[in-house]
Design an enzyme around this catalytic site. Sequence first.
Site, PDB file in Angstrom:
ATOM      1  N   GLU A 103       0.827  -1.206   0.000  1.00 24.23           N
ATOM      2  CA  GLU A 103       0.000   0.000   0.000  1.00 24.23           C
ATOM      3  C   GLU A 103       0.863   1.259   0.000  1.00 24.23           C
ATOM      4  OE1 GLU A 103      -3.270   0.519   2.632  1.00 24.23           O
ATOM      5  OE2 GLU A 103      -3.781  -1.619   2.665  1.00 24.23           O
ATOM      6  N   SER A 119       4.705 -20.302  -1.768  1.00 25.13           N
ATOM      7  CA  SER A 119       4.639 -21.747  -1.562  1.00 25.13           C
ATOM      8  C   SER A 119       3.992 -22.397  -2.766  1.00 25.13           C
ATOM      9  CB  SER A 119       3.808 -22.119  -0.311  1.00 25.13           C
ATOM     10  OG  SER A 119       4.298 -21.473   0.828  1.00 25.13           O
ATOM     11  N   ASP A 176      -5.908  -9.881   1.541  1.00 21.94           N
ATOM     12  CA  ASP A 176      -5.645  -8.496   1.938  1.00 21.94           C
ATOM     13  C   ASP A 176      -6.159  -8.310   3.364  1.00 21.94           C
ATOM     14  OD1 ASP A 176      -5.152  -5.849   2.195  1.00 21.94           O
ATOM     15  OD2 ASP A 176      -6.409  -5.181   0.531  1.00 21.94           O
ATOM     16  N   ASP A 216      -4.769  -2.894   6.307  1.00 26.20           N
ATOM     17  CA  ASP A 216      -5.068  -1.609   5.692  1.00 26.20           C
ATOM     18  C   ASP A 216      -4.327  -0.516   6.451  1.00 26.20           C
ATOM     19  OD1 ASP A 216      -6.617  -2.285   3.560  1.00 26.20           O
ATOM     20  OD2 ASP A 216      -8.542  -1.767   4.466  1.00 26.20           O
TER      21      ASP A 216
END
Length: 825
Positions: free
Chosen positions: A195, A264, A336, A339
């Site tokens: 971000e 992975s 996600d 934030d």
Amino acid sequence: MAVMIKWLLRVAGAVVVLALVAVLVAYMLLSRSLPEYDKRLTVRGLDAPLEIVRDNANVPHVFGTKDTDVFFGLGYAHAQDRLWQMMTMRRTVQGRLSEVFGTRTVKIDSTLRRFDLYNLARQSVAAQDAQTLAALKAYSDGVNARITEINQDALGRGAPEQFLFNAPIAPWQPADSIALIKLMAVQLSGHLDNEVTFARASLALDDPARLDDIMPLAPGSGIAALPEYASLFPGAEFRHAQAEPDLTGDPLSPFKRRAFAGASNAFAAAPSRSAAGGTLLANDPHLGFSAPNIWYLARLELQSGGVIGGTIPGIPVILTGRSARLGWGVTSSYLDDQDVFIEELNPDNTNEYRTPDGWKSFRTSRSIIEIKDADPVTLTLRWTDNGPVLPGSHYNLSEVTPPGHVASVAWTALSGEDTTMTSAMGLMRAQTVQQAIDLSRLYIAPSQNLTLVGQDTIALRLIGAMPRRSARHESEGRMPSRGWLPENRWQGMLPFAANPEFVAPKGGILGNTNNKVVDRPFPMHVSYLWGDTQRVHRWRRLMQGRAVHTRDSFIEAQLDTVSFTARSILPLIGADLWFTGEAAPEGTPERLRERALTMLADWNGEMNEHLPEPLIYAAWMRALMDRLIRDDLGPLSREFDHPDPVFIERVFRDVDGASAWCDVKQSAAQETCSDVSRMALDDALIWIEERYGTSLESLRWGDAHQATHDHQVLGEVPLLRYFVNIRQSTSGGDNTLLRGRTRGGEGPDPFQNVHGAGFRGVYDFADPDSSVFIIATGQSGHFLSRHYDDLAQLWRRGEYIPMSLDPDLARAASVGVTVLAPRAE
């Protein structure tokens, strides 16, 4: 003169003798902490005797009359082999490294204190179920039994490092194990960094449309237009901050750049796609390399049956492995789950920040960092409704934080009711795929893709809490947003049913290489940042290339070194360079370029350690990336030190005008992409010539692509580093299934292999005892032990050791049997 020579010889002889004595004394002291595996010991905390059988690879097989005794034995075994590693990891998550390492780690400690992960782990102890609490208590007792033994018998302080660093060892507690899971979440997180980088790129680029090039979405559906970052803060002046120490560069730091935020491979086959008629599973989690390796192999004989696989010392759970009826593997989901919020300070009272309901006081506390050989530092920790306030130096937050504001972060790992440990404990006892899926409901963080195989079915489920965001979120989580707007704030967590799930696919094959798994619109999208857009293509081809698979075909896929990226990108960037122009005289740069292009034209994309072409290709891609972005991004270009194949493809296909990157802004001429490609190849060849010479045919990729299993604290000590670091020539690369992520950057060794599969496992449920696994170094963390690196060459060569639950096989050629018996009170 003769007398002087005689005395000089005597002095020299005395120095040699003293040096030998010093070496012998040092060896004696260090070797005192070498574990003895064949012994009987009475300890407190047990109800009945238990056995720890060490097989010939030093994998402990723990047998007890009840589960708590088994977890006691695992704690004892972990502490025998990895005590220093466990204590260092605990100090890391507590923010107490500076008590041992001094001022070097103050920045790491201060940042971790702001997250307050250890206190959240202590709060989470009460959230575990009774069975998990009992297991955590027994495990802690096992660790502490080993610590007591070390203190009573003067066993060299438990680890060689303890002689070099005064690091008192406190007793292990259940909260410590929960905290280490939160520490893993730190190491696997990449969205905060992403971000901030997105916002910095938005501020740096003259043309906002170019953001879609340099930070492209994974191929798939598009995204609604986002605002320019500067437009969120009208009139604000963003200043380029003075360079701060990079927390990601210290081997002791758990903070990783997004390029190393976990990766992975895991893939499974149903009985219909298995030659032997049983399910198949392969898993190789990717983390940063170190010596000892983060992974530790173990087998636990629980009342529900035996389980065997990979553990992380300090965490009493088989994180990837199998039982007699179920296999499980993990890959980073790239959910996600973070934030960044920009919080506005009250200009009249900077102890307050703006909320949707007006000004509100920060929640504050003080924390003192004790520093070896220096005065302590007192921190004021601040929390908002969104999360903890972070320092501006963390991932360069100061560059995207306007004056009069601070940055905070929301993160699923910041939970004081974290039941991830209970979920992981339950998984080891699950007997079916559906039971495992139901237990994953309790899993919070770090989010993973859990691949499961049962006796007759296969499944993949994203596990971990998914934040609920408003569809009106101004940045959709791709860059920092204003923390006082209600539409930007999290609205709790999504229901468990929202997590993507794939059960019994019709094709009989499923897998994940950190690729995009779902294509859902925001806010159900899961993520805009994915860890792979390349390996998945090669994996799909290998899976579809056979009607049925075997254990060996899964091993072959796990060790595959063919780069889909090289095969697809080279024809693009070299389209106007191959076989064009006149033959150049020998000894000229043009002739060297011709030789390189001819070699690459005949290359199949295999990143084999013995070939020269992978090094030429990697150096070309690195130079090309630098040529394309340096003039546009300036210092920010250092954040993009790994070539992005999607970006390069956009540029050379001129997607939405992306070829604009090829023109050098500072030059009067109009450079084409072919010009930049040719200049980048010349740059690469000059670098190769300076480093390795002009004989291209004699180059070896493995000379540059050395796996760096370095000791975190002793790896840079002169002379000692030759004993504690494990270096290996390796195949693979950034985008191969046998992943060997390169260091990147501008240093002398940009192609060192620093991140990859520290654990590999392949499980065949048609014949479970034929299952195999391996770790990258050895079971012991003691550099004088033969088990410090005894598995390293097997790992490098792509070999494995058996994964059997047969007790007789464990006892055959075992390196010792430890019997722990209860001590009479």
